[in-house]
Write a protein that holds these residues in place. Structure first.
Motif, mmCIF file in Angstrom:
data_model
loop_
_atom_site.group_PDB
_atom_site.id
_atom_site.type_symbol
_atom_site.label_atom_id
_atom_site.label_comp_id
_atom_site.label_asym_id
_atom_site.label_seq_id
_atom_site.Cartn_x
_atom_site.Cartn_y
_atom_site.Cartn_z
ATOM 1 N N ARG A 1 0.827 -1.210 0.000
ATOM 2 C CA ARG A 1 0.000 0.000 0.000
ATOM 3 C C ARG A 1 0.860 1.258 0.000
ATOM 4 N NH1 ARG A 1 -4.556 -1.458 4.314
ATOM 5 N NH2 ARG A 1 -4.930 0.779 4.253
ATOM 6 N N LEU A 2 1.954 1.223 0.724
ATOM 7 C CA LEU A 2 2.871 2.361 0.735
ATOM 8 C C LEU A 2 3.514 2.547 -0.636
ATOM 9 C CD1 LEU A 2 4.360 4.611 2.239
ATOM 10 C CD2 LEU A 2 5.980 2.875 3.050
ATOM 11 N N ALA A 3 3.852 1.454 -1.306
ATOM 12 C CA ALA A 3 4.504 1.518 -2.613
ATOM 13 C C ALA A 3 3.655 2.261 -3.640
ATOM 14 C CB ALA A 3 4.821 0.106 -3.113
ATOM 15 N N VAL A 4 2.339 2.121 -3.555
ATOM 16 C CA VAL A 4 1.445 2.831 -4.468
ATOM 17 C C VAL A 4 1.629 4.342 -4.322
ATOM 18 C CG1 VAL A 4 -0.988 3.312 -5.004
ATOM 19 C CG2 VAL A 4 -0.234 0.960 -4.565
ATOM 20 N N LEU A 5 1.772 4.795 -3.097
ATOM 21 C CA LEU A 5 1.973 6.214 -2.809
ATOM 22 C C LEU A 5 3.318 6.710 -3.352
ATOM 23 C CD1 LEU A 5 0.944 8.733 -1.177
ATOM 24 C CD2 LEU A 5 2.236 7.814 0.739
ATOM 25 N N LEU A 6 4.311 5.830 -3.395
ATOM 26 C CA LEU A 6 5.670 6.215 -3.781
ATOM 27 C C LEU A 6 5.956 5.996 -5.258
ATOM 28 C CD1 LEU A 6 7.405 4.610 -0.704
ATOM 29 C CD2 LEU A 6 6.921 7.033 -1.068
ATOM 30 N N ASP A 7 4.967 5.585 -5.998
ATOM 31 C CA ASP A 7 5.147 5.237 -7.411
ATOM 32 C C ASP A 7 5.783 6.353 -8.225
ATOM 33 O OD1 ASP A 7 4.867 3.414 -9.565
ATOM 34 O OD2 ASP A 7 3.124 4.552 -10.263
ATOM 35 N N GLY A 8 5.598 7.594 -7.833
ATOM 36 C CA GLY A 8 6.137 8.719 -8.583
ATOM 37 C C GLY A 8 7.618 8.981 -8.349
ATOM 38 N N LEU A 9 8.225 8.301 -7.382
ATOM 39 C CA LEU A 9 9.660 8.508 -7.150
ATOM 40 C C LEU A 9 10.429 8.054 -8.372
ATOM 41 C CD1 LEU A 9 10.388 7.357 -3.490
ATOM 42 C CD2 LEU A 9 10.334 9.662 -4.383
ATOM 43 N N ASP A 10 11.358 8.878 -8.789
ATOM 44 C CA ASP A 10 12.165 8.472 -9.931
ATOM 45 C C ASP A 10 13.632 8.621 -9.579
ATOM 46 O OD1 ASP A 10 12.290 11.199 -9.833
ATOM 47 O OD2 ASP A 10 11.850 11.526 -11.932
ATOM 48 N N GLY A 11 14.455 8.223 -10.485
ATOM 49 C CA GLY A 11 15.885 8.302 -10.234
ATOM 50 C C GLY A 11 16.395 7.013 -9.618
ATOM 51 N N ASP A 12 17.605 7.048 -9.204
ATOM 52 C CA ASP A 12 18.290 5.878 -8.693
ATOM 53 C C ASP A 12 18.208 5.850 -7.173
ATOM 54 O OD1 ASP A 12 19.775 3.586 -8.752
ATOM 55 O OD2 ASP A 12 21.689 4.627 -8.921
ATOM 56 N N VAL A 13 17.014 5.582 -6.653
ATOM 57 C CA VAL A 13 16.783 5.604 -5.215
ATOM 58 C C VAL A 13 17.244 4.290 -4.575
ATOM 59 C CG1 VAL A 13 14.400 4.750 -5.353
ATOM 60 C CG2 VAL A 13 15.082 6.173 -3.433
ATOM 61 N N VAL A 14 17.768 4.386 -3.365
ATOM 62 C CA VAL A 14 18.130 3.226 -2.564
ATOM 63 C C VAL A 14 17.133 3.166 -1.409
ATOM 64 C CG1 VAL A 14 19.868 2.204 -1.041
ATOM 65 C CG2 VAL A 14 20.576 3.391 -3.124
ATOM 66 N N VAL A 15 16.543 2.001 -1.170
ATOM 67 C CA VAL A 15 15.582 1.814 -0.085
ATOM 68 C C VAL A 15 16.306 1.170 1.092
ATOM 69 C CG1 VAL A 15 13.452 0.661 0.632
ATOM 70 C CG2 VAL A 15 13.655 1.580 -1.699
ATOM 71 N N LEU A 16 16.215 1.811 2.260
ATOM 72 C CA LEU A 16 16.815 1.268 3.470
ATOM 73 C C LEU A 16 15.740 1.076 4.533
ATOM 74 C CD1 LEU A 16 20.086 3.397 3.864
ATOM 75 C CD2 LEU A 16 19.814 1.148 2.785
ATOM 76 N N ALA A 17 15.664 -0.128 5.087
ATOM 77 C CA ALA A 17 14.769 -0.389 6.213
ATOM 78 C C ALA A 17 15.421 0.190 7.465
ATOM 79 C CB ALA A 17 14.549 -1.889 6.373
ATOM 80 N N VAL A 18 14.679 0.957 8.227
ATOM 81 C CA VAL A 18 15.227 1.590 9.430
ATOM 82 C C VAL A 18 15.448 0.550 10.527
ATOM 83 C CG1 VAL A 18 14.815 3.315 11.228
ATOM 84 C CG2 VAL A 18 14.217 3.818 8.851
ATOM 85 N N THR A 19 14.533 -0.410 10.646
ATOM 86 C CA THR A 19 14.652 -1.475 11.642
ATOM 87 C C THR A 19 14.376 -2.812 10.973
ATOM 88 O OG1 THR A 19 12.311 -1.408 12.247
ATOM 89 C CG2 THR A 19 13.805 0.051 13.480
ATOM 90 N N ARG A 20 14.757 -3.880 11.634
ATOM 91 C CA ARG A 20 14.478 -5.217 11.090
ATOM 92 C C ARG A 20 12.977 -5.430 10.971
ATOM 93 N NH1 ARG A 20 17.011 -10.467 13.828
ATOM 94 N NH2 ARG A 20 15.383 -10.157 15.357
ATOM 95 N N GLN A 21 12.194 -4.919 11.907
ATOM 96 C CA GLN A 21 10.740 -5.069 11.873
ATOM 97 C C GLN A 21 10.143 -4.397 10.637
ATOM 98 O OE1 GLN A 21 9.859 -7.238 13.928
ATOM 99 N NE2 GLN A 21 7.660 -7.100 13.866
ATOM 100 N N ALA A 22 10.814 -3.388 10.111
ATOM 101 C CA ALA A 22 10.334 -2.667 8.930
ATOM 102 C C ALA A 22 10.738 -3.329 7.619
ATOM 103 C CB ALA A 22 10.863 -1.234 8.955
#
Length: 173
Positions: free
Chosen positions: A15-36
């Protein structure tokens, strides 16, 4: 008892990914915690982006992680909305120290305190649902699952987003 906002962290990530669909470029995704990590896994998969944990933490989740160069890159810090504000600030500081060009925070839902801390430490914030996060399945993310998700994310990035993982309810969209 109130109904949970999300069935589990994987659904929250989709559900969050749908909101972020407009992000472009060479983004790196980092989980802040293991639970995330399940949330971040789904976001990274949808964005076809590299995924790891915040530097320093990922080693505890999976041996020595592949080093992702953060200097000059846009970094998307993803949390499930339950980490302590001070922990988020530490994560953002660690990523900035590695030279990230821009920090964006993303939460499926979050506490007011965490959102306020994120507003002080990143350039942009995305929250999918208002209010505190709640999960129907609130099981802890085990070290085994964390290692599996990080390994699978590495494979997905290398082969493209159409590889499927049916373990733990993760499926292609």
């Amino acid at each position: 008892m109130a109904k949970a906002k999300f069935a589990d962290r994987f659904e929250a990530g989709r559900r969050l990914a749908v909101l972020l669909d407009g992000l472009d470029g060479d983004v790196v995704v980092l989980a802040v915690t293991r639970q995330a990590l399940p949330v971040a896994f789904e976001v990274a998969r949808a964005l076809d982006a590299r995924l790891d944990g915040v530097p320093g933490d990922a080693r505890a989740w999976r041996g020595e992680p592949p080093r992702i160069e953060l200097a000059g890159r846009e970094v998307l810090l993803v949390d499930d909305g339950t980490c302590k504000p001070a922990r988020f600030a530490e994560a953002a500081a660690a990523v900035r120290a590695l030279g990230a060009r821009r920090l964006t925070a993303a939460f499926p839902a979050t506490t007011r305190e965490l959102e306020e801390e994120a507003a002080r430490t990143v350039e942009e914030i995305h929250v999918a649902e208002p209010g505190d996060p709640s999960y129907g399945d609130d099981s802890p993310v085990t070290g085994e699952l964390a290692a599996e998700l990080l390994e699978r994310a590495l494979e997905l990035y290398a082969t493209g987003p159409r590889v499927e993982l049916r373990t733990h309810g993760v499926h292609d969209a």
